[in-house]
Design a protein around this motif. Structure first.
Motif, mmCIF file in Angstrom:
data_model
loop_
_atom_site.group_PDB
_atom_site.id
_atom_site.type_symbol
_atom_site.label_atom_id
_atom_site.label_comp_id
_atom_site.label_asym_id
_atom_site.label_seq_id
_atom_site.Cartn_x
_atom_site.Cartn_y
_atom_site.Cartn_z
ATOM 1 N N ILE A 99 7.183 1.812 -5.411
ATOM 2 C CA ILE A 99 7.418 0.388 -5.298
ATOM 3 C C ILE A 99 6.944 -0.308 -6.568
ATOM 4 O O ILE A 99 6.235 0.276 -7.373
ATOM 5 N N ALA B 258 3.176 -15.187 5.549
ATOM 6 C CA ALA B 258 2.484 -15.605 4.329
ATOM 7 C C ALA B 258 1.464 -14.576 3.855
ATOM 8 O O ALA B 258 1.240 -14.417 2.666
ATOM 9 N N LYS B 259 0.854 -13.860 4.811
ATOM 10 C CA LYS B 259 -0.281 -13.016 4.433
ATOM 11 C C LYS B 259 -0.059 -11.523 4.619
ATOM 12 O O LYS B 259 -0.916 -10.736 4.229
ATOM 13 N N GLU C 38 -0.788 -14.780 -9.104
ATOM 14 C CA GLU C 38 0.411 -15.602 -9.113
ATOM 15 C C GLU C 38 0.912 -15.904 -10.519
ATOM 16 O O GLU C 38 2.074 -15.686 -10.847
ATOM 17 N N ILE D 241 13.835 -2.365 -2.725
ATOM 18 C CA ILE D 241 13.529 -2.678 -1.326
ATOM 19 C C ILE D 241 14.439 -1.894 -0.379
ATOM 20 O O ILE D 241 13.982 -1.276 0.576
ATOM 21 N N MET E 289 4.449 -3.614 4.283
ATOM 22 C CA MET E 289 3.455 -3.004 3.401
ATOM 23 C C MET E 289 2.330 -2.409 4.237
ATOM 24 O O MET E 289 2.231 -2.608 5.412
ATOM 25 N N LEU F 291 7.300 -11.417 -15.031
ATOM 26 C CA LEU F 291 8.739 -11.461 -14.738
ATOM 27 C C LEU F 291 9.512 -12.067 -15.901
ATOM 28 O O LEU F 291 10.592 -11.593 -16.264
ATOM 29 N N ARG G 201 4.763 -6.284 -6.993
ATOM 30 C CA ARG G 201 5.110 -6.738 -5.658
ATOM 31 C C ARG G 201 4.036 -6.319 -4.657
ATOM 32 O O ARG G 201 3.672 -7.067 -3.757
ATOM 33 N N ALA G 202 3.511 -5.109 -4.847
ATOM 34 C CA ALA G 202 2.484 -4.616 -3.934
ATOM 35 C C ALA G 202 1.234 -5.490 -3.987
ATOM 36 O O ALA G 202 0.581 -5.713 -2.978
ATOM 37 N N MET H 24 1.385 -9.772 -2.441
ATOM 38 C CA MET H 24 1.279 -10.298 -1.082
ATOM 39 C C MET H 24 -0.151 -10.782 -0.830
ATOM 40 O O MET H 24 -1.046 -10.527 -1.584
ATOM 41 N N GLN H 25 -0.344 -11.466 0.232
ATOM 42 C CA GLN H 25 -1.681 -11.808 0.733
ATOM 43 C C GLN H 25 -2.553 -12.511 -0.279
ATOM 44 O O GLN H 25 -2.081 -13.306 -1.058
ATOM 45 N N PHE I 136 -3.138 1.330 -4.698
ATOM 46 C CA PHE I 136 -2.737 -0.074 -4.581
ATOM 47 C C PHE I 136 -1.222 -0.201 -4.386
ATOM 48 O O PHE I 136 -0.747 -1.039 -3.623
ATOM 49 N N ARG I 137 -0.498 0.645 -5.072
ATOM 50 C CA ARG I 137 0.954 0.601 -4.967
ATOM 51 C C ARG I 137 1.416 0.922 -3.545
ATOM 52 O O ARG I 137 2.355 0.327 -3.033
ATOM 53 N N ALA I 138 0.746 1.881 -2.937
ATOM 54 C CA ALA I 138 1.167 2.315 -1.613
ATOM 55 C C ALA I 138 0.695 1.376 -0.511
ATOM 56 O O ALA I 138 1.380 1.189 0.492
ATOM 57 N N GLN J 174 14.881 -5.185 -8.248
ATOM 58 C CA GLN J 174 13.930 -5.426 -7.165
ATOM 59 C C GLN J 174 14.583 -5.241 -5.804
ATOM 60 O O GLN J 174 14.015 -4.615 -4.907
ATOM 61 N N GLY K 26 -0.957 -1.923 -1.040
ATOM 62 C CA GLY K 26 -1.163 -3.344 -1.321
ATOM 63 C C GLY K 26 -2.637 -3.644 -1.540
ATOM 64 O O GLY K 26 -3.486 -2.758 -1.423
ATOM 65 N N ILE L 62 2.125 -12.837 -12.478
ATOM 66 C CA ILE L 62 3.407 -12.339 -11.997
ATOM 67 C C ILE L 62 4.543 -13.116 -12.631
ATOM 68 O O ILE L 62 5.530 -12.544 -13.097
#
Lengths: 187, 187
Positions: free
Chosen positions: B102, A21-22, B118, B162, A110, B125, B106-107, B110-111, B19-21, B158, B23, B121
DNA sequence: GTCTATAGCTAGATAGAC
DNA sequence: GTCTATCTAGCTATAGAC
């Protein structure tokens, strides 16, 4: 020796759900302690190398699960290729909880994780490709076509998981799995 | 007023690459300071709300870039749908540096980022899906088919990013873009 | 094997000089 | 607008009692 408060398997399951999740950096030992019911120091007793070892153990645990449930289903020659494919895809649906769960490999890949797991990720992905390639050849595809189809399959699994999560719509993942199955069986 | 050491645009570009690299959680202010050439306190002068504002600004900057370069190419009615598609895909290739970079979305997703971004995004999309749906209808697809194809297109973009990253093989991304184009134009 | 307590550090963030 | 210096909170990790 005092009894373990939580057995290894349950411990790994709890750790997995947090890391999933994190992500690696996004997970704190505090959260891992809460999720497992163990105190931080106890986690260090079980995983002397700390957070990194916990993540590695989770990674290995998931790799083993995939091996036992997905690859073995796809490769089980006591079934027809069609059934092997269906069983494998069903297990994949379970692995990702129908699209609600993310790929642990991606969650850990990541940030610092990329350094920690880069090689294992590549190895893991290739195992997935090989497993699907095996089904493809069993379905009479040429080796080259089978590998292309396998790669495309993984692309769609990963991509549909992203869209499913990003749009909060699990039907995307379900439709993709169905599409994958149809495309294999129509060959 | 002292002159800015680095203009907003270059500042955002530098922040984006970190941030891209790494996260969101994986990125530290120290790294952001080093990447931009500014000290931490100076970053707070430019972004009073700190790391979160920096990430939001990066997000908005990328959203604008995508709007101007990709969506406008896909929607530019002064060209034929075929050309619009080709131009849009070419811009997408640029956005992801041919597969080496990336997806920022997406980067950051996460977390803790998931909480922060949220909704954006999901909105982002959907804009991608709408842009490709527009091309599909221009190519005489029914609205329903056009949207399905657009969704499938995003899944493959996407997913191929990956696999490209995980297998360290940029040909996967290139082949996927080619495949997407072929499938649209063969309709 | 698990716990409390704490060390040692680095993170994000701020104050105030220039 | 940028800087040095610093604060505080949270992190990973360890020591040692039980």
């Amino acid at each position: 020796m005092r009894p373990q408060k939580i057995v290894d398997k349950d411990l790994l399951i709890a750790l997995t759900s947090v890391f999933r999740a994190k992500g690696y950096e996004g997970t704190s030992l505090k959260e891992l302690a809460e999720a497992t019911g163990l105190k931080k120091a106890s986690l260090y007793h079980r995983f002397p190398n700390g957070k990194q070892e916990m993540a590695e153990s989770v990674f290995n645990y998931m790799a083993q699960w995939v091996e036992e449930h997905i690859f073995s289903a796809l490769n089980d020659e006591s079934f027809s290729p069609e059934v092997r494919l269906k069983n494998g895809l069903a297990q994949i649906k379970t692995l990702y909880a129908g699209g609600k769960e993310i790929c642990i490999l991606r969650a850990l890949s990541m940030q610092a994780g990329m350094d920690l797991f880069e090689q294992n990720i590549s190895i893991g992905l290739n195992k997935w490709i090989n497993a699907f390639t095996g089904v493809g050849t069993a379905l009479q595809l040429s080796p080259k076509k089978a590998k292309e189809k396998a790669t495309q399959t993984l692309i769609e699994i990963q991509g549909s998981l992203i869209l499913t999560k990003g749009l909060n719509d699990i039907t995307i993942f379900e439709k993709s799995l169905q599409k994958i199955e149809n495309r294999y069986l129509k060959t």
